[in-house]
Design an enzyme around this catalytic site. Structure first.
Site, mmCIF file in Angstrom:
data_model
loop_
_atom_site.group_PDB
_atom_site.id
_atom_site.type_symbol
_atom_site.label_atom_id
_atom_site.label_comp_id
_atom_site.label_asym_id
_atom_site.label_seq_id
_atom_site.Cartn_x
_atom_site.Cartn_y
_atom_site.Cartn_z
ATOM 1 N N HIS A 189 0.944 6.197 2.017
ATOM 2 C CA HIS A 189 1.680 7.136 2.871
ATOM 3 C C HIS A 189 2.899 7.757 2.204
ATOM 4 O O HIS A 189 3.490 8.683 2.756
ATOM 5 C CB HIS A 189 1.960 6.495 4.229
ATOM 6 C CG HIS A 189 0.662 6.237 4.926
ATOM 7 N ND1 HIS A 189 -0.202 7.270 5.258
ATOM 8 C CD2 HIS A 189 0.030 5.093 5.251
ATOM 9 C CE1 HIS A 189 -1.294 6.752 5.793
ATOM 10 N NE2 HIS A 189 -1.189 5.429 5.800
ATOM 11 N N HIS B 229 -5.588 3.770 -1.640
ATOM 12 C CA HIS B 229 -6.922 4.125 -1.147
ATOM 13 C C HIS B 229 -7.224 5.563 -1.548
ATOM 14 O O HIS B 229 -6.580 6.500 -1.070
ATOM 15 C CB HIS B 229 -6.914 3.969 0.387
ATOM 16 C CG HIS B 229 -8.231 4.238 1.045
ATOM 17 N ND1 HIS B 229 -8.418 4.082 2.400
ATOM 18 C CD2 HIS B 229 -9.428 4.648 0.560
ATOM 19 C CE1 HIS B 229 -9.673 4.370 2.717
ATOM 20 N NE2 HIS B 229 -10.301 4.736 1.611
ATOM 21 N N ASN C 146 0.851 -1.195 0.000
ATOM 22 C CA ASN C 146 0.000 0.000 0.000
ATOM 23 C C ASN C 146 0.891 1.251 0.000
ATOM 24 O O ASN C 146 1.724 1.417 0.902
ATOM 25 C CB ASN C 146 -0.893 -0.054 1.252
ATOM 26 C CG ASN C 146 -1.819 1.133 1.362
ATOM 27 O OD1 ASN C 146 -1.398 2.262 1.143
ATOM 28 N ND2 ASN C 146 -3.060 0.902 1.716
ATOM 29 N N ARG D 182 -6.921 12.886 1.147
ATOM 30 C CA ARG D 182 -5.848 13.321 2.033
ATOM 31 C C ARG D 182 -4.477 12.747 1.633
ATOM 32 O O ARG D 182 -3.464 13.300 1.991
ATOM 33 C CB ARG D 182 -6.162 12.974 3.488
ATOM 34 C CG ARG D 182 -6.108 11.495 3.774
ATOM 35 C CD ARG D 182 -6.225 11.221 5.259
ATOM 36 N NE ARG D 182 -7.568 11.468 5.747
ATOM 37 C CZ ARG D 182 -8.066 10.877 6.821
ATOM 38 N NH1 ARG D 182 -7.319 10.044 7.521
ATOM 39 N NH2 ARG D 182 -9.298 11.117 7.228
ATOM 40 N N THR E 191 -7.216 6.428 10.269
ATOM 41 C CA THR E 191 -7.061 5.353 9.294
ATOM 42 C C THR E 191 -8.362 4.562 9.311
ATOM 43 O O THR E 191 -9.266 4.884 10.094
ATOM 44 C CB THR E 191 -5.844 4.477 9.651
ATOM 45 O OG1 THR E 191 -5.726 3.419 8.694
ATOM 46 C CG2 THR E 191 -5.946 3.871 11.035
ATOM 47 N N THR E 192 -8.469 3.532 8.452
ATOM 48 C CA THR E 192 -9.708 2.752 8.403
ATOM 49 C C THR E 192 -9.846 1.996 9.721
ATOM 50 O O THR E 192 -9.081 1.076 9.990
ATOM 51 C CB THR E 192 -9.658 1.769 7.218
ATOM 52 O OG1 THR E 192 -9.184 2.476 6.075
ATOM 53 C CG2 THR E 192 -11.017 1.197 6.926
ATOM 54 N N ARG F 210 -9.326 8.255 -0.843
ATOM 55 C CA ARG F 210 -10.301 8.659 0.175
ATOM 56 C C ARG F 210 -11.136 9.819 -0.347
ATOM 57 O O ARG F 210 -10.690 10.598 -1.191
ATOM 58 C CB ARG F 210 -9.582 9.071 1.472
ATOM 59 C CG ARG F 210 -8.873 7.919 2.171
ATOM 60 C CD ARG F 210 -8.329 8.385 3.510
ATOM 61 N NE ARG F 210 -9.394 8.601 4.457
ATOM 62 C CZ ARG F 210 -9.709 7.759 5.446
ATOM 63 N NH1 ARG F 210 -9.010 6.653 5.642
ATOM 64 N NH2 ARG F 210 -10.701 8.023 6.254
ATOM 65 N N GLU G 52 -11.384 -9.232 2.733
ATOM 66 C CA GLU G 52 -10.123 -8.921 3.400
ATOM 67 C C GLU G 52 -10.435 -8.794 4.886
ATOM 68 O O GLU G 52 -11.274 -7.984 5.287
ATOM 69 C CB GLU G 52 -9.506 -7.630 2.850
ATOM 70 C CG GLU G 52 -8.184 -7.321 3.554
ATOM 71 C CD GLU G 52 -7.340 -6.286 2.828
ATOM 72 O OE1 GLU G 52 -7.329 -6.263 1.584
ATOM 73 O OE2 GLU G 52 -6.686 -5.498 3.530
ATOM 74 N N GLU H 164 -8.670 0.770 -3.262
ATOM 75 C CA GLU H 164 -9.486 0.801 -2.037
ATOM 76 C C GLU H 164 -10.360 2.031 -2.059
ATOM 77 O O GLU H 164 -9.873 3.130 -2.381
ATOM 78 C CB GLU H 164 -8.573 0.934 -0.819
ATOM 79 C CG GLU H 164 -8.260 -0.335 -0.130
ATOM 80 C CD GLU H 164 -7.435 -0.053 1.102
ATOM 81 O OE1 GLU H 164 -7.707 0.910 1.826
ATOM 82 O OE2 GLU H 164 -6.488 -0.809 1.311
ATOM 83 N N HIS I 232 -4.014 -4.643 7.629
ATOM 84 C CA HIS I 232 -4.107 -3.510 8.540
ATOM 85 C C HIS I 232 -3.214 -3.724 9.754
ATOM 86 O O HIS I 232 -3.396 -4.670 10.510
ATOM 87 C CB HIS I 232 -5.534 -3.205 9.006
ATOM 88 C CG HIS I 232 -5.724 -1.730 9.245
ATOM 89 N ND1 HIS I 232 -5.266 -1.100 10.372
ATOM 90 C CD2 HIS I 232 -6.243 -0.757 8.468
ATOM 91 C CE1 HIS I 232 -5.525 0.190 10.281
ATOM 92 N NE2 HIS I 232 -6.108 0.434 9.133
ATOM 93 N N GLY I 233 -2.235 -2.827 9.866
ATOM 94 C CA GLY I 233 -1.367 -2.828 11.044
ATOM 95 C C GLY I 233 -0.286 -3.893 11.047
ATOM 96 O O GLY I 233 0.433 -4.033 12.046
HETATM 97 N N1 PXP Z 1 -6.095 -3.125 3.973
HETATM 98 C C1 PXP Z 1 -7.030 -2.160 4.046
HETATM 99 C C2 PXP Z 1 -8.406 -2.483 3.576
HETATM 100 C C3 PXP Z 1 -6.713 -0.868 4.521
HETATM 101 O O1 PXP Z 1 -7.664 0.083 4.599
HETATM 102 C C4 PXP Z 1 -5.392 -0.597 4.903
HETATM 103 C C5 PXP Z 1 -5.021 0.773 5.366
HETATM 104 O O2 PXP Z 1 -5.130 1.670 4.322
HETATM 105 C C6 PXP Z 1 -4.448 -1.622 4.789
HETATM 106 C C7 PXP Z 1 -4.828 -2.893 4.351
HETATM 107 C C8 PXP Z 1 -3.011 -1.412 5.138
HETATM 108 O O3 PXP Z 1 -2.894 -1.116 6.496
HETATM 109 P P1 PXP Z 1 -1.522 -0.594 7.047
HETATM 110 O O4 PXP Z 1 -1.214 0.686 6.325
HETATM 111 O O5 PXP Z 1 -1.786 -0.414 8.505
HETATM 112 O O6 PXP Z 1 -0.488 -1.664 6.757
#
Ligand code: PXP
Length: 254
Positions: free
Chosen positions: A14, A47, A11, A53, A104-105, A49, A155, A74, A198-199
């Protein structure tokens, strides 16, 4: 249970966050995507948004035009995003919940509460040949509804588990892990392709890679932070190695 090959989706949101801090063109998320692919990423996630942002419309268009691996778009389930995704024609669309004030999501999509609104939305993406993924919590009701909604992919949200691991909340981490293990098995048994994200960091990515039903991990924030110190290519290679260690642990289980 056959062990599926495990893809790494990187992803690049950032990189755009950092670029937007000064409003110019650098660092370029498309350059990051190309570097991640060069180092072994199997796909790129971004993503768009509603508040733009980080990723902007032209980033999405450039990602689609310039990368050689699948693009996972996304987005929130809005008419505006549907229009943009249909015009972009990514490999996949991952539907996520979105609140403007969140960092964040934060949670999974409530597919149980929103199934009436989501059904035609998913149909339109399916009809366009775009693979739809629903970002949901590892909750049996959400998983069962996702399967009924004819989305081919879910997911599973790993954020709560990853936070508990990082914060050293052992009991919570164990409970969240169990929920993920059961949810992933249920989703696969319902015929869904299962992704997770995520995370995730090296430790949690290695651990979740032991679950043989998972086909893809999507990882961003941790990798971009690591990239500041060792470079993005090295971060991708280390993440791939962590995932492969997890897969080998599963394969070696009696
Ligand atoms: N999957 C989804 C659906 C997300 O919304 C995000 C965050 O944008 C991620 C994965 C990746 O999460 P992270 O940036 O915490 O690794």
């Amino acid at each position: 249970m056959p062990i599926l090959p495990l893809r790494l989706g990187v992803n690049v949101d950032h990189v755009a966050t950092l670029r937007n801090a000064r409003g110019g063109a650098r660092p370029d998320p498309v350059r990051a995507a190309l570097a991640a692919i060069e180092a072994g990423a199997d796909g790129i996630t971004a993503h768009l948004r509603e508040d733009r942002r980080h990723i902007r419309d032209d980033d999405m268009a450039r990602l689609k035009a310039e990368i050689s691996k699948p693009l996972n778009f996304e987005m929130a389930a809005t008419e505006d995003m549907l229009r943009i995704s249909l015009a972009t024609r990514p490999h996949a669309v991952c539907l996520v919940p979105e609140r403007r004030e969140e960092l964040t999501t934060e949670g999974g999509l409530d597919v149980v509460g929103q199934h009436n609104a989501l059904a035609p939305f998913i149909d339109r993406l399916n009809d366009a040949g775009i693979r739809v993924s629903l970002f949901i919590a590892a909750d049996p009701r959400q998983i069962e509804m996702a399967a009924r909604l004819r989305a081919p992919v879910v997911e599973i949200h790993t954020g709560g588990w990853c936070d508990a691991v990082v914060d050293g909340h052992t009991e919570k981490a164990a409970a969240e892990w169990l929920r993920i293990v059961e949810g992933v098995a249920l989703a696969r048994a319902a015929g869904l392709e299962v992704h997770a994200g995520h995370g995730l960091d090296y430790q949690t990515a290695e651990m979740i890679s032991t679950l043989p039903e998972i086909a893809e991990l999507n990882i961003g924030y941790f990798m971009m932070g690591e990239a500041l110190f060792v470079g993005l290519g090295e971060t991708v290679r280390q993440m791939r190695a962590a995932m492969d260690r997890g897969r080998r642990r599963e394969a070696a289980r009696p």
